[in-house]
Scaffold this motif. Structure first.
Motif, PDB file in Angstrom:
ATOM      1  N   TYR A   1       0.676  -1.189   0.174  1.00 46.95           N
ATOM      2  CA  TYR A   1       0.090  -0.224   0.053  1.00 46.95           C
ATOM      3  C   TYR A   1       0.760   1.244   0.125  1.00 46.95           C
ATOM      4  N   VAL A   2       1.604   1.595  -1.060  1.00 50.06           N
ATOM      5  CA  VAL A   2       2.178   2.740  -1.514  1.00 50.06           C
ATOM      6  C   VAL A   2       1.255   4.112  -1.383  1.00 50.06           C
ATOM      7  N   LEU A   3       1.777   5.169  -0.873  1.00 48.86           N
ATOM      8  CA  LEU A   3       1.082   6.482  -0.619  1.00 48.86           C
ATOM      9  C   LEU A   3       1.733   7.056  -1.851  1.00 48.86           C
ATOM     10  N   ARG A   4       0.975   7.658  -2.724  1.00 51.01           N
ATOM     11  CA  ARG A   4       1.590   8.627  -3.708  1.00 51.01           C
ATOM     12  C   ARG A   4       1.070  10.010  -3.602  1.00 51.01           C
ATOM     13  N   TYR A   5       2.220  11.109  -3.713  1.00 52.64           N
ATOM     14  CA  TYR A   5       1.807  12.403  -3.614  1.00 52.64           C
ATOM     15  C   TYR A   5       2.714  13.189  -4.370  1.00 52.64           C
ATOM     16  N   GLU A   6       2.293  14.067  -5.100  1.00 51.92           N
ATOM     17  CA  GLU A   6       3.189  15.061  -5.872  1.00 51.92           C
ATOM     18  C   GLU A   6       3.938  14.172  -6.702  1.00 51.92           C
ATOM     19  N   GLY A   7       3.792  13.190  -7.454  1.00 54.52           N
ATOM     20  CA  GLY A   7       4.713  12.310  -7.968  1.00 54.52           C
ATOM     21  C   GLY A   7       5.878  11.541  -7.453  1.00 54.52           C
ATOM     22  N   LYS A   8       5.686  11.316  -6.122  1.00 54.91           N
ATOM     23  CA  LYS A   8       6.745  10.804  -5.173  1.00 54.91           C
ATOM     24  C   LYS A   8       5.782   9.492  -4.255  1.00 54.91           C
ATOM     25  N   GLU A   9       6.696   8.484  -4.008  1.00 52.73           N
ATOM     26  CA  GLU A   9       6.079   7.432  -3.261  1.00 52.73           C
ATOM     27  C   GLU A   9       6.510   7.283  -1.743  1.00 52.73           C
ATOM     28  N   TYR A  10       5.550   7.072  -1.027  1.00 50.93           N
ATOM     29  CA  TYR A  10       5.700   6.783   0.420  1.00 50.93           C
ATOM     30  C   TYR A  10       5.318   5.696   1.117  1.00 50.93           C
ATOM     31  N   PRO A  11       5.812   5.296   2.155  1.00 51.08           N
ATOM     32  CA  PRO A  11       5.122   4.191   2.794  1.00 51.08           C
ATOM     33  C   PRO A  11       3.868   4.615   3.625  1.00 51.08           C
ATOM     34  N   SER A  12       2.717   4.016   3.231  1.00 47.98           N
ATOM     35  CA  SER A  12       1.545   4.457   3.806  1.00 47.98           C
ATOM     36  C   SER A  12       1.373   4.426   5.297  1.00 47.98           C
ATOM     37  N   LYS A  13       1.801   3.234   5.788  1.00 46.03           N
ATOM     38  CA  LYS A  13       1.879   3.175   7.345  1.00 46.03           C
ATOM     39  C   LYS A  13       2.648   3.877   8.032  1.00 46.03           C
ATOM     40  N   ALA A  14       3.956   4.068   7.751  1.00 50.26           N
ATOM     41  CA  ALA A  14       4.688   5.037   8.231  1.00 50.26           C
ATOM     42  C   ALA A  14       4.469   6.357   8.395  1.00 50.26           C
ATOM     43  N   ILE A  15       4.065   6.846   7.231  1.00 46.80           N
ATOM     44  CA  ILE A  15       3.535   8.427   7.046  1.00 46.80           C
ATOM     45  C   ILE A  15       2.288   8.421   7.879  1.00 46.80           C
ATOM     46  N   ALA A  16       1.389   7.509   7.771  1.00 47.70           N
ATOM     47  CA  ALA A  16       0.250   7.635   8.539  1.00 47.70           C
ATOM     48  C   ALA A  16       0.502   7.796  10.181  1.00 47.70           C
ATOM     49  N   ALA A  17       1.414   6.964  10.605  1.00 43.40           N
ATOM     50  CA  ALA A  17       1.586   6.810  12.209  1.00 43.40           C
ATOM     51  C   ALA A  17       2.250   8.221  12.420  1.00 43.40           C
ATOM     52  N   VAL A  18       3.197   8.624  11.830  1.00 44.65           N
ATOM     53  CA  VAL A  18       3.597  10.009  12.110  1.00 44.65           C
ATOM     54  C   VAL A  18       2.784  11.288  11.968  1.00 44.65           C
ATOM     55  N   ALA A  19       1.834  11.166  11.007  1.00 42.46           N
ATOM     56  CA  ALA A  19       0.925  12.220  10.874  1.00 42.46           C
ATOM     57  C   ALA A  19      -0.215  11.996  12.119  1.00 42.46           C
ATOM     58  N   TYR A  20      -0.513  10.759  12.388  1.00 48.27           N
ATOM     59  CA  TYR A  20      -1.408  10.612  13.506  1.00 48.27           C
ATOM     60  C   TYR A  20      -0.720  11.255  14.844  1.00 48.27           C
ATOM     61  N   GLY A  21       0.487  11.120  15.111  1.00 44.15           N
ATOM     62  CA  GLY A  21       0.994  11.695  16.240  1.00 44.15           C
ATOM     63  C   GLY A  21       1.123  13.130  16.071  1.00 44.15           C
ATOM     64  N   ILE A  22       1.192  13.821  14.876  1.00 46.69           N
ATOM     65  CA  ILE A  22       1.176  15.217  14.742  1.00 46.69           C
ATOM     66  C   ILE A  22      -0.100  15.753  15.127  1.00 46.69           C
TER      67      ILE A  22
END
Length: 375
Positions: free
Chosen positions: A47-68
């Motif tokens: 489950y790769v997150l795609r944003y502005e032409g780049k790829e990110y790990p969805s779980k890691a990004i979601a976890a950090v965003a949740y903490g923010i």
């Protein structure tokens, strides 16, 4: 030995697109390896997150965003939370607030995150003017939104404005009388609206005390000062600061300065005989967002675009100002058309000086903050 039972958490309370963008920004600034090591995650396999032409790990990004978004709650880790597309999981949460995640199809005809953000910001800008008793033309805001959203009709944008009225009514907040509430709207709209209300000046602030542009334009503009910045020496006094109050105050002052410069620019172009261009000036920090690296899109005497960043202070001409890494980078990319308007003595003897070009060439830049983690 009985294995330890790890309590699992869900991402149902992750509703802030801006928190996700901040997590992505951290990834971009420190890099993949440092990000994954810092937060204890691995890269995405499915489950790769795609944003502005780049790829990110969805779980890691979601976890950090949740903490923010929820710093007071238990930290999401790779062990106590799950990725994937099922309700409550990371991929599902990101897709729900408008982000593209592999393996999770988009709903047909739903507005994208960027479309909803642009429309909400335009609406809040109108509402802020209305609450302050400042005249404006709704059709101009609609046309400006449509200029950025070619795939949406004028009627569709009006309908979306009515949706925003409905969401504000449900939140028991004021809304624009001219847009009758229509409550059948996509869930993303309310998430974006809550996000914008958290950080936006336009509804919570008061622009009624805006400094008017009454005098001759030449009376407002002065030459930049000759100053020399120095790093502080010795032990610095610790000052306790209410960051939330300081941020709100700075945001209010910043917007007032931007509106002031907006009026200066309109007057300047009219005086040059470019009345048509004066109508095309755009307050992009409000209509698009504050991540562009500049606040106002204007034009020079030949009709070419100018990208204006506004820095406002109540203090005098020699008071220094902060610039972000993004503003520096954008000023370098747009050096021919980039302008920094420094507004000082705001509200007392308001004046402006202008710096033209890349900020590292026209300013002294001293390091002030560092991103850090334990060695």
């Amino acid at each position: 030995m009985v294995p330890e039972i790890v309590k699992t958490y869900t991402y149902t309370k992750l509703t802030s697109p801006s928190a996700v963008k901040k997590a992505i920004q951290i990834w971009d600034e420190i890099g993949e390896s440092a990000f994954l090591a810092l937060y204890g995650f691995q890269n995405a396999r499915e489950y790769v997150l795609r944003y502005e032409g780049k790829e990110y790990p969805s779980k890691a990004i979601a976890a950090v965003a949740y903490g923010i978004q929820h710093p007071e709650e238990p930290q999401m880790t790779s062990l106590n939370s799950s990725g994937g597309k099922s309700p409550g999981k990371a991929g599902w949460a990101l897709a729900r607030i408008g982000f593209e995640v592999d393996g999770i199809p988009k709903k047909a005809r739903h507005w994208s995150l960027s479309e909803v953000e642009l429309t909400v910001r335009a609406y809040l800008n109108m509402l802020g003017l209305e609450l302050a008793g400042i005249d404006y033309v709704k059709a101009e805001f609609n046309r400006n939104v449509k200029r950025h959203l070619n795939s949406r009709s004028t009627a569709a944008i009006e309908y979306k404005f009515q949706n925003i009225s409905a969401a504000l009514q449900e939140m028991k907040l004021p809304f624009i009388d001219g847009y009758k509430p229509y409550s059948e709207y996509q869930a993303l709209l309310k998430y974006v609206l809550e996000d914008e209300l958290e950080s936006s000046f336009s509804v919570l602030g008061n622009v009624a005390d805006q400094v008017p542009v009454n005098g001759e334009l030449d009376s407002y503009f002065v030459e930049p000062p000759e100053t020399k910045l120095q790093l502080p020496e010795g032990k610095q006094k610790v000052i306790q600061t209410s960051w939330s109050k300081r941020e709100a105050k700075n945001r209010k002052l910043g917007l007032r300065g931007e509106v002031f410069v907006l009026e200066l620019e309109k007057r300047r172009l009219i005086n040059l005989g470019l009345a048509e261009k004066s109508e095309q000036i755009e307050h992009v920090s409000q209509t698009i967002g504050d991540g562009l690296g500049y606040d106002i899109l204007s034009f020079d005497e030949d009709g070419r675009e100018l990208h204006i960043e506004v820095k406002t202070t109540l203090a005098g001409i020699e008071h220094p100002f902060w610039v972000t890494r993004n503003e520096l980078s954008v000023s370098q990319d747009l050096s021919e058309s980039y302008r920094l308007y420094r507004v000082f003595n705001f509200g007392t003897n308001t004046q402006v000086y202008c710096l033209e070009g890349a900020l590292d060439e026209v300013c002294q830049l001293l390091p002030a903050n560092f991103l850090a983690a334990p060695a």
